[in-house]
Design a protein around this motif. Sequence first.
Motif, PDB file in Angstrom:
ATOM      1  N   GLN A 111     -66.945 -86.585 -48.672  1.00 20.23           N
ATOM      2  CA  GLN A 111     -68.402 -86.617 -48.804  1.00 20.23           C
ATOM      3  C   GLN A 111     -68.850 -86.137 -50.172  1.00 20.23           C
ATOM      4  OE1 GLN A 111     -66.632 -84.401 -47.137  1.00 20.23           O
ATOM      5  NE2 GLN A 111     -67.867 -82.786 -46.247  1.00 20.23           N
ATOM      6  N   SER A 131     -74.860 -69.585 -51.057  1.00 21.56           N
ATOM      7  CA  SER A 131     -75.301 -70.971 -50.914  1.00 21.56           C
ATOM      8  C   SER A 131     -76.182 -71.146 -49.682  1.00 21.56           C
ATOM      9  CB  SER A 131     -74.099 -71.916 -50.857  1.00 21.56           C
ATOM     10  OG  SER A 131     -73.495 -71.859 -49.583  1.00 21.56           O
ATOM     11  N   GLN A 138     -75.922 -84.520 -47.612  1.00 19.76           N
ATOM     12  CA  GLN A 138     -74.546 -84.162 -47.300  1.00 19.76           C
ATOM     13  C   GLN A 138     -74.498 -82.678 -46.996  1.00 19.76           C
ATOM     14  OE1 GLN A 138     -72.574 -85.292 -50.868  1.00 19.76           O
ATOM     15  NE2 GLN A 138     -72.816 -87.486 -50.475  1.00 19.76           N
ATOM     16  N   PRO A 139     -73.740 -82.331 -45.983  1.00 19.90           N
ATOM     17  CA  PRO A 139     -73.645 -80.901 -45.658  1.00 19.90           C
ATOM     18  C   PRO A 139     -72.880 -80.158 -46.749  1.00 19.90           C
ATOM     19  CG  PRO A 139     -72.097 -82.161 -44.344  1.00 19.90           C
ATOM     20  CD  PRO A 139     -72.913 -83.160 -45.109  1.00 19.90           C
ATOM     21  N   ALA A 140     -72.983 -78.861 -46.700  1.00 19.74           N
ATOM     22  CA  ALA A 140     -72.314 -78.046 -47.707  1.00 19.74           C
ATOM     23  C   ALA A 140     -70.803 -78.178 -47.589  1.00 19.74           C
ATOM     24  CB  ALA A 140     -72.728 -76.590 -47.542  1.00 19.74           C
ATOM     25  N   ALA A 141     -70.179 -78.245 -48.730  1.00 21.75           N
ATOM     26  CA  ALA A 141     -68.727 -78.292 -48.756  1.00 21.75           C
ATOM     27  C   ALA A 141     -68.249 -77.421 -49.902  1.00 21.75           C
ATOM     28  CB  ALA A 141     -68.246 -79.733 -48.948  1.00 21.75           C
ATOM     29  N   ARG A 170     -79.721 -72.776 -49.802  1.00 13.82           N
ATOM     30  CA  ARG A 170     -80.086 -73.921 -48.963  1.00 13.82           C
ATOM     31  C   ARG A 170     -81.373 -73.645 -48.203  1.00 13.82           C
ATOM     32  NH1 ARG A 170     -74.817 -74.164 -47.878  1.00 13.82           N
ATOM     33  NH2 ARG A 170     -74.886 -73.611 -45.687  1.00 13.82           N
ATOM     34  N   THR A 224     -84.840 -76.085 -48.694  1.00 10.09           N
ATOM     35  CA  THR A 224     -84.867 -77.101 -47.644  1.00 10.09           C
ATOM     36  C   THR A 224     -86.274 -77.176 -47.055  1.00 10.09           C
ATOM     37  OG1 THR A 224     -82.590 -76.594 -47.138  1.00 10.09           O
ATOM     38  CG2 THR A 224     -83.754 -77.957 -45.555  1.00 10.09           C
ATOM     39  N   HIS A 267     -71.286 -77.092 -52.621  1.00 11.04           N
ATOM     40  CA  HIS A 267     -72.238 -78.125 -53.033  1.00 11.04           C
ATOM     41  C   HIS A 267     -72.777 -78.866 -51.825  1.00 11.04           C
ATOM     42  CE1 HIS A 267     -69.202 -81.345 -52.400  1.00 11.04           C
ATOM     43  NE2 HIS A 267     -68.369 -80.366 -52.698  1.00 11.04           N
ATOM     44  N   TRP A 268     -73.950 -79.399 -51.965  1.00 12.95           N
ATOM     45  CA  TRP A 268     -74.557 -80.160 -50.884  1.00 12.95           C
ATOM     46  C   TRP A 268     -75.628 -81.075 -51.466  1.00 12.95           C
ATOM     47  CZ3 TRP A 268     -75.549 -75.183 -52.176  1.00 12.95           C
ATOM     48  CH2 TRP A 268     -76.890 -74.803 -52.393  1.00 12.95           C
TER      49      TRP A 268
END
Lengths: 347, 178
Positions: free
Chosen positions: A177, A339, A302-305, A343, A347, A316-317
């Motif tokens: 992702q 993070s 995209q969810p956080a990774a 977020r 958001t 990152h997201w």
Amino acid sequence: MIGPTENSEINDARLVAFLDGELSSAERTALASALEGDPELRERLDLLESGGRPFKQAFDVLLEAAPDDRLQAMFASLVRDGAASASPVPVPQALPETDNVAPLRRSPPPASLPLWQYAAAAILALALFGGGIAVGLRWGGETTIIAQPPQAPPETQQAQTPPQAPQETQQAQTPPQAPQETQQAQTPPQAPQETQQAQAPQTQTPAQRGWREAVAQYVSLFSAETLAGFPADPAAREAGLRRVASAIGLPVNEDRVSLPALDFRGTQMLQLEGKPIAQIAYLAGNGKPVALCITRSANPPQPAAAEQRHGLNIVHWVAGGYGFMVIGDVPGDELQRISEAARARFT
Amino acid sequence: MRESEHHGSSRQAVEQGLPPLLKRLWRYGLVLSGDSEVAHDLVQATCLRALEKCDQFQPGTELARWTYTILSSIWKNELRSRRIRQGQGFVDPEIALVADGAREMDTNLFARQVLQEVERLPEGQREAVFLVYGEGLSYKEAAEVLDVPQGTIMSRLAAARAKLAGLKGRHETIMPAE
């Protein structure tokens, strides 16, 4: 009687004049014969020759950077209403020396440090185009060295030639992702770079290599001293936030950027392929720089990774049309907490 | 009458000759001060003085060198001491931004490297290197611009080259410029 030091200084000057073609033919002949019988002198000549550089080309780059429009405008206004009138009537006499200087606009650049921006962008470009290079940023007289050169440009170039290979590998490792925005839309993440490169070797753009890679490379050059160069006064910081907000079109203010356990140190605009990247810089409790970077993104949310690049932890997201990343040399779980807070704010 | 005629043509020569030189003057100012704003100020002060003293300019002689002389003396006599902060260095900038393609970037990288080396030279050496190697002045012309003996130019260039030769290839920690 000349002392050895003095003597060698005179010799050096003579040798350099020889190299520069500034000696008379008699002097030249004399030196040439002296060189013949004096290996040490020849060695010195070689050394001084190796101190030459393509100075002209280097200085010419500065010429390209000159703000010609502004200079022309300044001159036009000087001629129009400058101290000397435009009429051909002789100016009475030279004005007293002290009055002859144009008023100095000594004020520092308004509310921000444009040069820092330039320098930052330049360094970003440097980081991207591979090869380390010594980059000195000077703040109030101090130089912060943020990278050290592996010297020799040819080597650098060589190392650069297949720059995609290692990055691709990295890219391939990244969670699915995560891939770069531009690329993802058109092509699967693996193969495309090769194809593109085959078609047009020079078109591999930094944006295609991924903004996270670019930012990571750049931030990996940061030190606490780098942050010390950010303006400390609240007004400047606020102006920086406003600038950043308008550049990426996202409301960013001091409340929004304040993150737990991080000391907000200022903002910076970066650019990658003309695409603005807002960087909000912090100092973590461990004395390491942490950055929150935001750029517009056409990607779906995209969810956080988490990932690691250049020895830095990254989370990152993508949300609401923006790509976000927090990056720094802090433990992964700590960065996760940071993070999450970021977020929540955005958001 | 003759005076004023002379003045008129000098004025015209200066007024028309300056615009194409502004970028070069700015660059000289940047090399001296390491700060693009100070460089701008220097160009402005130089132009103003050149316009005021245009009757001292001989039409037909090199306007560039005449204005360099003015800029150099304004810097040394008036501005250098008034610097509030040292410039950010002239290697900043603008430079790499101009470039788009990787090829150009390589050139700029190299230019940057050279400029960084020049930047670390003491002012006298830096200035001599700029005038002789960057602007292509002869030793004699450079000496006139700086109002120093020709031997001074020679020894400054020699010192600069010796220094750069020593730096070359050495992976040392680069120290802040004094």
